[in-house]
Write a protein that holds these residues in place. Sequence first.
Motif, short mmCIF file in Angstrom:
data_model
loop_
_atom_site.label_atom_id
_atom_site.label_comp_id
_atom_site.label_asym_id
_atom_site.label_seq_id
_atom_site.Cartn_x
_atom_site.Cartn_y
_atom_site.Cartn_z
N MET A 1 0.84 -1.19 0.00
CA MET A 1 0.00 0.00 0.00
C MET A 1 0.88 1.25 0.00
SD MET A 1 -3.12 0.93 2.54
CE MET A 1 -2.68 2.22 3.66
N ASN A 2 0.56 2.20 -0.84
CA ASN A 2 1.32 3.45 -0.91
C ASN A 2 1.02 4.34 0.28
OD1 ASN A 2 2.83 3.18 -3.18
ND2 ASN A 2 1.38 4.17 -4.53
N THR A 3 2.03 5.05 0.71
CA THR A 3 1.87 6.03 1.78
C THR A 3 2.22 7.40 1.19
OG1 THR A 3 4.15 5.86 2.52
CG2 THR A 3 2.57 4.34 3.53
N ILE A 4 1.89 8.45 1.90
CA ILE A 4 2.18 9.81 1.42
C ILE A 4 3.68 9.98 1.17
CG2 ILE A 4 2.12 12.25 2.05
CD1 ILE A 4 -0.63 11.73 3.33
N PRO A 5 4.57 9.55 2.10
CA PRO A 5 6.00 9.70 1.82
C PRO A 5 6.46 8.92 0.57
CG PRO A 5 5.67 9.32 4.17
CD PRO A 5 4.34 9.11 3.49
N ASP A 6 5.87 7.74 0.35
CA ASP A 6 6.22 6.96 -0.85
C ASP A 6 5.81 7.71 -2.11
OD1 ASP A 6 7.19 4.89 0.70
OD2 ASP A 6 5.35 3.68 0.55
N ILE A 7 4.61 8.25 -2.10
CA ILE A 7 4.10 8.98 -3.27
C ILE A 7 4.98 10.20 -3.54
CG2 ILE A 7 2.17 10.37 -4.13
CD1 ILE A 7 0.32 8.36 -2.59
N LEU A 8 5.33 10.93 -2.49
CA LEU A 8 6.17 12.13 -2.66
C LEU A 8 7.58 11.75 -3.12
CD1 LEU A 8 5.01 14.29 0.39
CD2 LEU A 8 4.38 14.55 -2.02
N ALA A 9 8.09 10.63 -2.63
CA ALA A 9 9.42 10.17 -3.06
C ALA A 9 9.41 9.81 -4.54
CB ALA A 9 9.87 8.98 -2.22
N ASP A 10 8.34 9.14 -4.98
CA ASP A 10 8.22 8.80 -6.41
C ASP A 10 8.15 10.07 -7.25
OD1 ASP A 10 8.27 6.12 -5.84
OD2 ASP A 10 6.10 5.80 -6.10
N ALA A 11 7.38 11.05 -6.77
CA ALA A 11 7.25 12.31 -7.51
C ALA A 11 8.60 13.02 -7.59
CB ALA A 11 6.22 13.22 -6.82
N ARG A 12 9.32 13.06 -6.47
CA ARG A 12 10.64 13.71 -6.45
C ARG A 12 11.58 13.00 -7.43
NH1 ARG A 12 13.30 17.10 -3.06
NH2 ARG A 12 11.69 16.97 -1.46
N ASP A 13 11.53 11.67 -7.44
CA ASP A 13 12.39 10.90 -8.34
C ASP A 13 12.08 11.24 -9.81
OD1 ASP A 13 14.36 8.86 -8.88
OD2 ASP A 13 12.70 7.54 -9.48
N GLY A 14 10.80 11.27 -10.14
CA GLY A 14 10.40 11.62 -11.50
C GLY A 14 10.83 13.03 -11.89
N MET A 15 10.72 13.95 -10.94
CA MET A 15 11.11 15.34 -11.21
C MET A 15 12.62 15.47 -11.37
SD MET A 15 8.58 17.39 -8.66
CE MET A 15 6.84 17.03 -8.62
N GLU A 16 13.38 14.72 -10.56
CA GLU A 16 14.84 14.76 -10.68
C GLU A 16 15.28 14.21 -12.03
OE1 GLU A 16 16.25 12.87 -7.11
OE2 GLU A 16 15.85 14.67 -5.92
N LYS A 17 14.59 13.18 -12.50
CA LYS A 17 14.91 12.63 -13.83
C LYS A 17 14.61 13.66 -14.91
CE LYS A 17 14.36 7.77 -12.69
NZ LYS A 17 13.47 6.60 -12.72
N ALA A 18 13.53 14.40 -14.76
CA ALA A 18 13.17 15.43 -15.73
C ALA A 18 14.23 16.53 -15.77
CB ALA A 18 11.80 16.02 -15.41
N VAL A 19 14.72 16.94 -14.59
CA VAL A 19 15.76 17.97 -14.53
C VAL A 19 17.05 17.44 -15.17
CG1 VAL A 19 17.26 19.30 -12.97
CG2 VAL A 19 14.80 19.16 -12.53
N ALA A 20 17.42 16.19 -14.84
CA ALA A 20 18.64 15.60 -15.41
C ALA A 20 18.54 15.50 -16.93
CB ALA A 20 18.89 14.22 -14.80
N ASN A 21 17.37 15.12 -17.43
CA ASN A 21 17.17 15.01 -18.87
C ASN A 21 17.28 16.39 -19.53
OD1 ASN A 21 16.51 13.55 -21.30
ND2 ASN A 21 14.51 14.55 -21.19
N THR A 22 16.69 17.39 -18.90
CA THR A 22 16.78 18.76 -19.44
C THR A 22 18.23 19.22 -19.46
OG1 THR A 22 14.57 19.25 -18.60
CG2 THR A 22 15.97 21.14 -19.14
#
Length: 184
Positions: A1-22
Amino acid sequence: MNTIPDILADARDGMEKAVANTKRELAGIRTGKATPQLLDVIRVDAYGQRMSLTQIATVAAPEPKLLTIQPWDKNLSKAIEKAILESDLGITPSSDGTLIRLPIPPLTEERRREFVRIVHKLAEEGRVAIRHARHEAIAALKKLEHVSDDEKKRGEKDAQRITDEHVTQVDELVKTKEEDLLEV
């Protein structure tokens, strides 16, 4: 089951990948200075597949206005030259059979402005990817069960804060690249 910290960690990971790609995409835009990262976007037909230039050759910047490419397999020189000519870098390679030289011509004012437009387009793509990660996080937060509305709201605010941090990183990358491009 997902928790708020897990969801935020996934979002942060996706955003960091977007910054790295840019950041990687922006490194491929030339600023009038010779940098090996300029050729990161080049793909060469070698050994029956498309490979990045760095997988088949050594790229160096011995002078501020010159790049050199030393293919590990001399038979790939023609394929490398062809890939550079077909790219939108606007650079004509010269080869002596063992070493390919890429003289970096100075950018015209018009070309600089064109590159600035490309930089802004790439940055917007990065921002869209960051906002997409935020959207997914907020959707996941809303689906959570056994979590109070206040906790969900707090999670949404945290997702927005993380988003703002990453958008600021992209904006800083753009500012630096734009200054490099417009510097004569």
